[in-house]
Design a protein around this motif. Structure first.
Motif, PDB file in Angstrom:
ATOM      1  N   ARG A 252       0.860  -0.764   0.065  1.00 50.39           N
ATOM      2  CA  ARG A 252      -0.152   0.198   0.243  1.00 50.39           C
ATOM      3  C   ARG A 252       0.900   1.373   0.499  1.00 50.39           C
ATOM      4  O   ARG A 252       1.927   1.311   0.594  1.00 50.39           O
ATOM      5  CB  ARG A 252      -1.099  -0.001   1.216  1.00 50.39           C
ATOM      6  CG  ARG A 252      -2.475  -0.507   1.095  1.00 50.39           C
ATOM      7  CD  ARG A 252      -3.265  -0.028   2.487  1.00 50.39           C
ATOM      8  NE  ARG A 252      -3.089   0.722   3.432  1.00 50.39           N
ATOM      9  CZ  ARG A 252      -3.681   1.216   4.119  1.00 50.39           C
ATOM     10  NH1 ARG A 252      -5.033   0.854   4.597  1.00 50.39           N
ATOM     11  NH2 ARG A 252      -3.594   2.949   4.903  1.00 50.39           N
ATOM     12  N   ASP A 253       0.571   2.134  -0.656  1.00 49.64           N
ATOM     13  CA  ASP A 253       0.876   3.096  -1.065  1.00 49.64           C
ATOM     14  C   ASP A 253       0.921   3.784   0.729  1.00 49.64           C
ATOM     15  O   ASP A 253      -0.126   4.448   1.110  1.00 49.64           O
ATOM     16  CB  ASP A 253       0.485   4.203  -2.414  1.00 49.64           C
ATOM     17  CG  ASP A 253       0.925   5.582  -2.117  1.00 49.64           C
ATOM     18  OD1 ASP A 253       2.252   6.232  -1.317  1.00 49.64           O
ATOM     19  OD2 ASP A 253      -0.263   6.235  -2.558  1.00 49.64           O
ATOM     20  N   TYR A 258      -3.419   4.143  -3.130  1.00 46.97           N
ATOM     21  CA  TYR A 258      -3.257   3.531  -4.365  1.00 46.97           C
ATOM     22  C   TYR A 258      -2.520   2.013  -3.010  1.00 46.97           C
ATOM     23  O   TYR A 258      -2.212   2.210  -2.372  1.00 46.97           O
ATOM     24  CB  TYR A 258      -2.724   3.130  -5.701  1.00 46.97           C
ATOM     25  CG  TYR A 258      -1.437   3.590  -4.827  1.00 46.97           C
ATOM     26  CD1 TYR A 258      -0.535   2.141  -4.753  1.00 46.97           C
ATOM     27  CD2 TYR A 258      -0.438   4.431  -5.239  1.00 46.97           C
ATOM     28  CE1 TYR A 258       0.942   1.751  -4.988  1.00 46.97           C
ATOM     29  CE2 TYR A 258       0.929   4.413  -5.504  1.00 46.97           C
ATOM     30  CZ  TYR A 258       1.633   3.565  -4.839  1.00 46.97           C
ATOM     31  OH  TYR A 258       3.350   3.715  -4.972  1.00 46.97           O
ATOM     32  N   ALA A 280     -13.465   0.750  -6.982  1.00 45.98           N
ATOM     33  CA  ALA A 280     -12.388   1.238  -6.707  1.00 45.98           C
ATOM     34  C   ALA A 280     -12.200   1.712  -8.221  1.00 45.98           C
ATOM     35  O   ALA A 280     -13.275   1.158  -8.946  1.00 45.98           O
ATOM     36  CB  ALA A 280     -10.805  -0.384  -6.301  1.00 45.98           C
ATOM     37  N   TRP A 283      -6.000   0.707 -11.479  1.00 45.12           N
ATOM     38  CA  TRP A 283      -5.203   1.276 -12.419  1.00 45.12           C
ATOM     39  C   TRP A 283      -4.266   1.055 -13.569  1.00 45.12           C
ATOM     40  O   TRP A 283      -4.456   1.388 -14.544  1.00 45.12           O
ATOM     41  CB  TRP A 283      -3.583   2.651 -11.693  1.00 45.12           C
ATOM     42  CG  TRP A 283      -4.975   3.203 -10.884  1.00 45.12           C
ATOM     43  CD1 TRP A 283      -5.430   3.744 -10.342  1.00 45.12           C
ATOM     44  CD2 TRP A 283      -3.881   4.363 -10.008  1.00 45.12           C
ATOM     45  NE1 TRP A 283      -6.273   4.759  -9.406  1.00 45.12           N
ATOM     46  CE2 TRP A 283      -4.302   5.383  -9.050  1.00 45.12           C
ATOM     47  CE3 TRP A 283      -2.256   4.119  -9.401  1.00 45.12           C
ATOM     48  CZ2 TRP A 283      -4.219   5.563  -7.987  1.00 45.12           C
ATOM     49  CZ3 TRP A 283      -1.351   5.007  -8.752  1.00 45.12           C
ATOM     50  CH2 TRP A 283      -2.906   6.233  -7.983  1.00 45.12           C
ATOM     51  N   THR A 291      -2.939  -2.545  -9.293  1.00 47.08           N
ATOM     52  CA  THR A 291      -2.751  -1.881  -8.558  1.00 47.08           C
ATOM     53  C   THR A 291      -3.752  -0.427  -8.436  1.00 47.08           C
ATOM     54  O   THR A 291      -4.500  -0.899  -9.842  1.00 47.08           O
ATOM     55  CB  THR A 291      -1.392  -0.134  -9.487  1.00 47.08           C
ATOM     56  OG1 THR A 291      -0.872  -1.096  -8.810  1.00 47.08           O
ATOM     57  CG2 THR A 291      -1.668   0.795  -8.793  1.00 47.08           C
ATOM     58  N   PHE A 292      -4.518  -0.647  -7.144  1.00 51.82           N
ATOM     59  CA  PHE A 292      -5.855   0.446  -7.533  1.00 51.82           C
ATOM     60  C   PHE A 292      -5.895   1.000  -6.609  1.00 51.82           C
ATOM     61  O   PHE A 292      -5.282   1.382  -5.662  1.00 51.82           O
ATOM     62  CB  PHE A 292      -7.033  -1.075  -7.362  1.00 51.82           C
ATOM     63  CG  PHE A 292      -7.111  -1.456  -6.103  1.00 51.82           C
ATOM     64  CD1 PHE A 292      -6.740  -2.747  -5.897  1.00 51.82           C
ATOM     65  CD2 PHE A 292      -7.509  -1.287  -4.890  1.00 51.82           C
ATOM     66  CE1 PHE A 292      -6.157  -3.276  -5.061  1.00 51.82           C
ATOM     67  CE2 PHE A 292      -7.818  -1.454  -3.596  1.00 51.82           C
ATOM     68  CZ  PHE A 292      -7.031  -2.433  -3.931  1.00 51.82           C
ATOM     69  N   SER A 293      -6.974   2.389  -6.573  1.00 52.46           N
ATOM     70  CA  SER A 293      -7.799   3.222  -5.291  1.00 52.46           C
ATOM     71  C   SER A 293      -9.303   3.495  -5.465  1.00 52.46           C
ATOM     72  O   SER A 293      -9.943   2.451  -6.137  1.00 52.46           O
ATOM     73  CB  SER A 293      -6.899   4.922  -5.954  1.00 52.46           C
ATOM     74  OG  SER A 293      -7.980   4.881  -7.222  1.00 52.46           O
ATOM     75  N   LEU A 300      -9.167   2.424   1.493  1.00 55.87           N
ATOM     76  CA  LEU A 300      -7.874   1.090   1.201  1.00 55.87           C
ATOM     77  C   LEU A 300      -8.012   0.334   1.819  1.00 55.87           C
ATOM     78  O   LEU A 300      -8.074   0.547   3.356  1.00 55.87           O
ATOM     79  CB  LEU A 300      -7.116   1.571   0.842  1.00 55.87           C
ATOM     80  CG  LEU A 300      -6.349   2.953  -0.092  1.00 55.87           C
ATOM     81  CD1 LEU A 300      -4.638   3.087  -0.373  1.00 55.87           C
ATOM     82  CD2 LEU A 300      -6.703   1.929  -1.885  1.00 55.87           C
TER      83      LEU A 300
ATOM     84  N   PRO B 134       3.620   3.236  -9.450  1.00 55.16           N
ATOM     85  CA  PRO B 134       3.073   2.677  -8.254  1.00 55.16           C
ATOM     86  C   PRO B 134       2.949   1.254  -8.222  1.00 55.16           C
ATOM     87  O   PRO B 134       1.574   1.044  -8.140  1.00 55.16           O
ATOM     88  CB  PRO B 134       1.744   2.954  -8.850  1.00 55.16           C
ATOM     89  CG  PRO B 134       2.017   4.001 -10.419  1.00 55.16           C
ATOM     90  CD  PRO B 134       3.420   3.726 -10.745  1.00 55.16           C
TER      91      PRO B 134
END
Lengths: 353, 353
Positions: A252-253, A258, A280, A283, A291-293, A300, B134
Motif C-alpha cells: 500500500r502506498d 493506492y 475501486a 489503475w 494497482t487500484f485506488s 483502502l 505505483p
C-alpha cells in the motif's frame, strides 16, 4: 475451508449466482435445446452440474476438451465446434466413436476438414457456415455443396452451424438483435440448402449475448452465461457475475493513494481490458499485480486484506487457473468476507490443447 | 521429433536466438552481476541453461517459483522480488532456509512484510523501494528506517531493491535512459540510507529494457531478454525474438481474403496487443483463433499449413503453456519449415501460484 484459507490469487465462483444463471437459461432453453459450450469454463465438474440441470449435449473448442468430457462420462453428444484439418489430431475422437465411448460430431467448412473427419473415422458432422465474422465457416452459398461432399465422403450431416460472434457483444440490445437477425437469415438460408442436400434438422449456434434474440437456431451454444464476466455484464442480461479472482493486498502506498493486490496479467485475461474491483478504480495490471485506488473516499483495504477482482473476459481467465473454488456467495465488499465457506472445488481439467 | 510433428498451438523457442541472447547479456552482466528473473520464463530447465552460462542467483515473483527452483537444485541464491505479507504463505521458504536446502531472500516494503518474513523463519531481506512505478516498494525516504526495523526483527538486510518498470518499455532510447537515470538516483539515495543503517552492499533492480543504461544497480534483474517478445523488440535492443506460438491454419476464406490459425487468446497474452505473423496483417484474436491476411500480395498459407505467431508479451504468454519446444531455429517464412528438429523440451514447471 473458508475463503480466507485459500492461497491467492484464487479463482472463485459464486454458487448462488451460478445456480441462478443456470436456472434462467434452462427456463428459456431447456434440456437438449441448450448445448453449453465447455470452452467457457473448461471443467468437467462444472459440466456435470449442467447435466444435472438437464443439458446432456455440449460444445467444445478443442480436441482435448472433447477427450476430457468423454473420459468424465459426459460424452452423450459432444460437438467439436471448431475446424481441425489434421486426421491424426482427430483420430482419438474417431476412436471414441468407433468404440461407442462417446458420440462425437465435428464442424466442417471445406474439403480439408471433411477429408480429415472421414479419415479419422468420425461419422457425423455439422456444416459450419460463416454468418458474418471472419473466422471459420464456409460461405453461406456453399453450405449445400459441402453437405453433399460430406455425405459423399461417408459422413452423416446432422445439420448446420453458424455463430454470430461478431454481434454477441454489442451492448445496445436492439442493435445486437438486428445484427443477430441478419446473421441468422444467412444461417437459415444455408440450413435450408443443407437440408435440401440431405442434411439433418439441427440448426446450432448463438451465444449468451443473443440468448433472447436468436429465434433461428434449434439449439443454443452458450457458455459464458454460467459464470459471466464484466464485458457480458455490460449488456444488461439477466445473468449475474459469478466468478472473480480473489487476491491479497500485498502493498500500500504510504500516502494512501493506492493499494496493490496479487492478481495480475497471469491470473486474468486482459483482451477485454482491465478487470473491476467493486468501489475501486483499477489503475493497471502487471504480471503479478493489480494497482487500484478506492472511489468516493472509501478506505483502502489493509495490507493482508482480500479483494475480489472481476475479470473482463471469462474464458481465457478461467483457462489460466488450475481450479475454481466454489463459495456460497462472493461478497461485493472490499475487503471480501473471509469467513465464506468453500463448498467445493471444480478442477479446470480441460485446459491446454 | 520435427516441428511438423508438434500438436498446435505449440510454444516454440529458437535455440540459436536463445544462445545469442544469453551470450550478449552475459558479456555485459557476467556471472553474479546478473540475477535472471524466472517470472519471464517459469522453467527450471531454462534456468539450468543460465546456470551453465554462469548465473547462479535468480529472482522470482511467486512462492511457487522459489519452491520449484529450490526443488530443482537451483537454490544457490533465490530472491522473492515481491511482497508477501502472509507468514503461512512464506513458511515453506523459511523451511528451505532452516534446512539449508536453499538460500532465500525476500523483498520487504513495510512493517507487515517485515513481520511476515521474520515469523516465517526467513533470515535475509532486501528493502524494496518504489522508484517511480505505483506498485510495491516503500517511499525512498523510508528505506533507511525499514532497514533498521528489519534488523530489529532479526533479519539481515542484504541491500536495496528498486525496479524502474515504468520506463523499461519506453521505445526511445534517450528517453528511456533519462527515465532510468531519474529512477536510479532515487534508488541510489535509498541504498545509501540502507547501508548507513547497517544494510548490505547489493543494489538490485533493472530489466531487459535498461540493460545498457542502468549503471546504478550492482546486479541486473532481467528475464525477458532470454526469449524476447515483440514489445521489447520494438526497442531496438541487441536481443532477438526467440519464442513463438506455432499454429496450424484451420480455415481459409474462399475468396482468399484471410486465413485462420489455431492460436488464440488462450495461447497468447493480449495485454500488449495483438501478436505478429511475419508478412501478415493480424486482424484479431478470439479464444482459439487468430485471423490474418497476407501483405504485399503474398499467398495465404494453405489449410493445414503452419505459421509462427510472435507474442507481444513474453511472460504471460509462456505462463499459458505446459512446455516450450526448442528448435534449432524458428524460420521467419510463412508457412514455417516443418522439418526443423525439436532439440529438447523445457517444461514450464513454475506456473501458477
Amino acid at each position: 475451508m473458508r475463503l480466507g484459507d485459500l492461497q491467492t490469487p484464487a479463482l472463485v465462483a459464486d454458487r448462488q449466482g451460478f445456480d441462478a444463471n443456470v436456472a434462467t437459461m434452462a427456463a428459456r432453453w431447456p434440456g437438449a435445446a441448450l448445448r453449453p459450450h465447455v470452452k467457457a469454463f473448461k471443467s468437467t465438474a462444472l459440466a456435470a452440474e449442467l447435466v444435472a440441470a438437464g443439458h446432456h449435449a455440449f460444445c467444445a473448442a478443442t480436441v482435448r476438451e472433447v477427450l476430457g468430457m468423454a473420459a468424465a462420462g459426459l460424452g452423450a453428444d459432444l460437438l467439436l465446434a471448431n475446424e481441425v484439418p489434421d486426421p491424426a489430431r482427430l483420430a482419438p475422437l474417431g476412436e471414441l466413436v468407433r468404440t461407442g465411448a462417446a458420440r462425437v460430431t465435428v464442424a466442417v467448412d471445406g474439403p480439408e476438414t471433411i477429408a480429415a473427419a472421414a479419415a479419422a473415422g468420425l461419422r457425423e458432422v455439422f456444416v459450419d457456415v460463416n454468418v458474418g465474422m471472419p473466422r471459420c465457416g464456409c460461405a453461406p452459398d456453399r453450405a449445400g455443396a459441402l453437405a453433399t461432399a460430406a455425405q459423399q465422403a461417408g459422413l452423416t450431416v446432422r445439420g448446420t452451424m453458424g455463430y454470430e460472434g461478431h454481434v454477441v457483444g454489442i451492448v445496445d440490445r436492439d442493435e445486437r438483435a438486428a445484427g443477430a437477425g441478419t446473421a441468422m437469415r444467412l444461417l437459415a438460408d444455408a440450413h435450408a440448402a443443407v437440408q435440401a442436400a440431405g442434411g439433418g434438422a439441427i440448426c446450432t449456434g448463438g451465444g449468451t449475448g443473443t440468448w433472447d434474440c436468436n429465434d433461428t437456431v434449434t439449439e443454443l451454444q452458450a457458455g459464458s452465461y454460467v459464470l459471466m464476466d464484466t464485458a457480458y455484464d455490460a449488456l444488461g442480461l439477466p445473468f449475474v457475475p459469478a466468478v472473480a479472482v480473489v487476491g491479497t493486498v500485498v502493498s500500500r502506498d504510504v500516502g494512501g493513494g493506492y493499494a496493490v493486490a496479487d492478481v495480475g496479467l497471469k491470473a486474468l485475461a486482459m483482451d477485454h481490458g482491465n478487470p473491476t474491483i467493486d468501489g475501486a478504480a483499477v489503475w493497471f495490471c502487471s504480471d503479478e499485480h493489480v494497482t487500484f485506488s478506492m472511489r468516493d473516499g472509501r478506505p483502502l483495504p489493509p495490507v493482508g486484506g482480500r479483494v475480489a477482482v472481476w475479470p473482463a473476459h471469462l474464458d481465457p481467465t478461467i483457462a489460466k487457473h488450475e481450479r475454481i473454488h466454489v463459495v456460497d456467495r462472493i461478497g461485493r465488499d472490499v475487503p471480501v468476507d473471509l469467513d465464506a465457506d468453500v463448498l467445493t472445488t471444480w478442477p479446470v481439467d480441460l485446459r491446454h490443447w
